[in-house]
Motif scaffolding. Sequence first.
Motif, PDB file in Angstrom:
ATOM      1  N   TRP A 123       0.831  -1.210   0.000  1.00 57.33           N
ATOM      2  CA  TRP A 123       0.000   0.000   0.000  1.00 57.33           C
ATOM      3  C   TRP A 123       0.865   1.260   0.000  1.00 57.33           C
ATOM      4  CZ3 TRP A 123      -4.614  -0.552  -1.631  1.00 57.33           C
ATOM      5  CH2 TRP A 123      -5.419  -1.639  -1.270  1.00 57.33           C
ATOM      6  N   ALA A 124       1.973   1.223   0.721  1.00 58.24           N
ATOM      7  CA  ALA A 124       2.871   2.388   0.737  1.00 58.24           C
ATOM      8  C   ALA A 124       3.482   2.616  -0.642  1.00 58.24           C
ATOM      9  CB  ALA A 124       3.962   2.188   1.784  1.00 58.24           C
ATOM     10  N   SER A 125       3.863   1.543  -1.318  1.00 63.27           N
ATOM     11  CA  SER A 125       4.416   1.671  -2.663  1.00 63.27           C
ATOM     12  C   SER A 125       3.370   2.205  -3.635  1.00 63.27           C
ATOM     13  CB  SER A 125       4.938   0.317  -3.151  1.00 63.27           C
ATOM     14  OG  SER A 125       5.993  -0.142  -2.334  1.00 63.27           O
ATOM     15  N   LEU A 126       2.137   1.762  -3.482  1.00 60.59           N
ATOM     16  CA  LEU A 126       1.056   2.266  -4.337  1.00 60.59           C
ATOM     17  C   LEU A 126       0.849   3.762  -4.126  1.00 60.59           C
ATOM     18  CD1 LEU A 126      -1.558  -0.623  -4.050  1.00 60.59           C
ATOM     19  CD2 LEU A 126      -0.549   0.219  -6.178  1.00 60.59           C
ATOM     20  N   THR A 127       0.973   4.207  -2.877  1.00 60.50           N
ATOM     21  CA  THR A 127       0.835   5.637  -2.589  1.00 60.50           C
ATOM     22  C   THR A 127       1.918   6.425  -3.312  1.00 60.50           C
ATOM     23  OG1 THR A 127      -0.023   5.067  -0.396  1.00 60.50           O
ATOM     24  CG2 THR A 127       0.617   7.354  -0.765  1.00 60.50           C
ATOM     25  N   ASP A 128       3.150   5.926  -3.284  1.00 61.22           N
ATOM     26  CA  ASP A 128       4.253   6.622  -3.954  1.00 61.22           C
ATOM     27  C   ASP A 128       4.056   6.642  -5.467  1.00 61.22           C
ATOM     28  OD1 ASP A 128       5.433   6.997  -1.496  1.00 61.22           O
ATOM     29  OD2 ASP A 128       6.743   5.232  -1.662  1.00 61.22           O
ATOM     30  N   ALA A 129       3.558   5.542  -6.018  1.00 63.32           N
ATOM     31  CA  ALA A 129       3.458   5.421  -7.474  1.00 63.32           C
ATOM     32  C   ALA A 129       2.200   6.057  -8.044  1.00 63.32           C
ATOM     33  CB  ALA A 129       3.518   3.946  -7.867  1.00 63.32           C
ATOM     34  N   ARG A 130       1.087   5.970  -7.344  1.00 58.55           N
ATOM     35  CA  ARG A 130      -0.200   6.414  -7.908  1.00 58.55           C
ATOM     36  C   ARG A 130      -0.881   7.518  -7.119  1.00 58.55           C
ATOM     37  NH1 ARG A 130      -3.176   0.712  -9.625  1.00 58.55           N
ATOM     38  NH2 ARG A 130      -1.309  -0.355 -10.418  1.00 58.55           N
ATOM     39  N   GLY A 131      -0.315   7.847  -5.967  1.00 49.65           N
ATOM     40  CA  GLY A 131      -0.943   8.860  -5.131  1.00 49.65           C
ATOM     41  C   GLY A 131      -2.045   8.267  -4.274  1.00 49.65           C
ATOM     42  N   VAL A 132      -2.568   9.090  -3.382  1.00 45.88           N
ATOM     43  CA  VAL A 132      -3.598   8.639  -2.448  1.00 45.88           C
ATOM     44  C   VAL A 132      -4.844   8.182  -3.187  1.00 45.88           C
ATOM     45  CG1 VAL A 132      -5.194   9.445  -0.663  1.00 45.88           C
ATOM     46  CG2 VAL A 132      -2.752   9.993  -0.492  1.00 45.88           C
ATOM     47  N   ASP A 133      -5.291   8.964  -4.163  1.00 45.58           N
ATOM     48  CA  ASP A 133      -6.519   8.605  -4.887  1.00 45.58           C
ATOM     49  C   ASP A 133      -6.341   7.306  -5.669  1.00 45.58           C
ATOM     50  OD1 ASP A 133      -7.714  10.842  -3.898  1.00 45.58           O
ATOM     51  OD2 ASP A 133      -7.443  12.048  -5.719  1.00 45.58           O
ATOM     52  N   GLY A 134      -5.198   7.157  -6.337  1.00 45.27           N
ATOM     53  CA  GLY A 134      -4.963   5.940  -7.104  1.00 45.27           C
ATOM     54  C   GLY A 134      -4.899   4.715  -6.228  1.00 45.27           C
ATOM     55  N   ARG A 135      -4.320   4.867  -5.043  1.00 40.83           N
ATOM     56  CA  ARG A 135      -4.265   3.739  -4.102  1.00 40.83           C
ATOM     57  C   ARG A 135      -5.667   3.363  -3.620  1.00 40.83           C
ATOM     58  NH1 ARG A 135      -2.359   5.772   1.335  1.00 40.83           N
ATOM     59  NH2 ARG A 135      -4.551   6.418   1.306  1.00 40.83           N
ATOM     60  N   ASP A 136      -6.430   4.353  -3.177  1.00 41.87           N
ATOM     61  CA  ASP A 136      -7.737   4.059  -2.582  1.00 41.87           C
ATOM     62  C   ASP A 136      -8.777   3.653  -3.616  1.00 41.87           C
ATOM     63  OD1 ASP A 136      -6.595   4.640  -0.181  1.00 41.87           O
ATOM     64  OD2 ASP A 136      -7.513   6.623   0.039  1.00 41.87           O
ATOM     65  N   ASP A 137      -8.551   3.992  -4.890  1.00 42.36           N
ATOM     66  CA  ASP A 137      -9.492   3.582  -5.938  1.00 42.36           C
ATOM     67  C   ASP A 137      -9.556   2.065  -6.088  1.00 42.36           C
ATOM     68  OD1 ASP A 137     -10.278   6.134  -6.510  1.00 42.36           O
ATOM     69  OD2 ASP A 137      -9.017   6.367  -8.295  1.00 42.36           O
ATOM     70  N   LEU A 138      -8.518   1.369  -5.623  1.00 50.75           N
ATOM     71  CA  LEU A 138      -8.519  -0.086  -5.758  1.00 50.75           C
ATOM     72  C   LEU A 138      -9.614  -0.739  -4.917  1.00 50.75           C
ATOM     73  CD1 LEU A 138      -4.698  -0.901  -5.738  1.00 50.75           C
ATOM     74  CD2 LEU A 138      -6.239  -0.762  -7.685  1.00 50.75           C
ATOM     75  N   TRP A 139     -10.140  -0.021  -3.930  1.00 46.69           N
ATOM     76  CA  TRP A 139     -11.217  -0.573  -3.107  1.00 46.69           C
ATOM     77  C   TRP A 139     -12.574  -0.495  -3.807  1.00 46.69           C
ATOM     78  CZ3 TRP A 139     -10.023  -3.461   0.877  1.00 46.69           C
ATOM     79  CH2 TRP A 139      -8.838  -3.230   1.584  1.00 46.69           C
ATOM     80  N   GLU A 140     -12.602   0.030  -5.037  1.00 48.33           N
ATOM     81  CA  GLU A 140     -13.870   0.143  -5.754  1.00 48.33           C
ATOM     82  C   GLU A 140     -14.488  -1.210  -6.060  1.00 48.33           C
ATOM     83  OE1 GLU A 140     -15.771   2.639  -6.834  1.00 48.33           O
ATOM     84  OE2 GLU A 140     -14.547   4.171  -5.848  1.00 48.33           O
ATOM     85  N   HIS A 141     -13.653  -2.215  -6.267  1.00 50.78           N
ATOM     86  CA  HIS A 141     -14.165  -3.527  -6.680  1.00 50.78           C
ATOM     87  C   HIS A 141     -13.208  -4.598  -6.155  1.00 50.78           C
ATOM     88  CE1 HIS A 141     -15.497  -6.842  -9.251  1.00 50.78           C
ATOM     89  NE2 HIS A 141     -16.579  -6.130  -9.514  1.00 50.78           N
TER      90      HIS A 141
END
Length: 479
Positions: free
Chosen positions: A412-430
């Motif tokens: 999750w920390a790597s996703l934050t660095d690579a995609r930002g907060v919104d990109g990380r949290d968007d994965l919870w859509e489905h």
Amino acid sequence: MSDSPFGFGLPPEEPEDGDEGKKKDPAGGGQRSGGQGGGNPFGANPFGFGGLPGMGGPGGADNPFAAMFGSLNPNDLGAAFQQLGQMLSYEGGPVNWDMAKQIARQVVAQGTADGTKDASVGPAEKAAVEEAVRLADLWLDGVTSLPSGANTAVAWSRAEWVEATLPAWQQLVDPVAERVGTAMGDVLPEEMQAMAGPLIGMMRSMGGAMFGQQIGQAVGALAGEVVGSTDVGLPLGPAGKAALLPLNIETFGKDLGVPKDEVRLYLALREAAHQRLFAHVPWLRSHLFGAVEGYARGIKVDTSKLEEAVGQLDPTHPEQLQEALQQGMFQPEDTPEQKAALARLETALALVEGWVDAVVHEAAKSRLTSADALRETLRRRRASGGPAEQTFATLIGLELRPRRLRDASRLWASLTDARGVDGRDDLWEHPDMLPTASDLDDPDGFVHREHLDFSEIDKMLGEAARGDGDDEGKDDSAK
């Protein structure tokens, strides 16, 4: 898995009496024989109490009740009758939840091993919890795109935690208890079941009471250690209610060398983060509870051990059946479905706990001097099998342990660095957008992989469906 994965390992209320009961080995003992009643799984005594002195044996035939209860003092005698009456009169579902709540409240009232007694939460503690959750939500606003999920913040006593979380325990435990209750009614041969309706009902009532006793003991013990409503990674409390237990928070932080206010605030951050996730990811709760239920469906009951336990049951020592339940009577079937349900649950728990860990650390690291120490303490508590995980394993044989918490937190920390907060949290859509167990092995590969946007796909399908309907209408009017 625990040593007795589907047993109920907590001790009975009176272990000394229980030990005495275990040592007794009355003649007959309810053992099956090839003589009279050889086709009866409960031995010669049709009601299964073959171990009772005075029940069809010498020396007690004239007054069986004196032989059964004569050695008890009046107080113990009354308690034995009351307990037996509760067992036999219950007519509800697979677990006697009234009994579970009663026993849990009794365990809480007795206090914890360190001598700490439960107490009502005072106004100052309530105000401190409310302020901690308010500040926690303010800090979380800057590190996640998910809005606040806590409509209210409450400070619970241990007894209030028991009352508030029992509905969730019921949803988690009932599927397992249902299988056991059915098995208790199936220990009679088929040809006898039609004639033994009252006996089957009695056995199911006793099964519900036994489960109620064990669950009450376990939940009461857990109430002395949890610090909030989400300690097991599941939403045990009412939706939208962030809850902390001030008494347990004080005990938790006593030997950490960290200011009490910082401990409270860090735990408030974790509670508030869980609330955001469960409030704004609508499919997550059913996904987790469904995985537990799917796992429970694979439980296998060894009815031969159950027959033996019931055949030797002594009503003056009901903890004997509890002990039998502890000794490997339930075993998970090693099927692909069972493995899939377990893997799905473990991965989901790791992702939930990893997201909370990463988000809380981001919010706290620059604000709390003890953030790193508190993070490591809680990681070890969760990942090494803390009290919450152990209690759940005792109840239904399933460890709620996020075994890959650190891997998930790094991802999750790597996703934050690579995609930002919104990109990380968007994965919870489905659920299909979330990392899998194999992705935890290769976090970099997952982070840099292109993912489908399910929200855009759903939008396109909706527009296509509306377009098809419009075209059909046009075709009809042109005819």
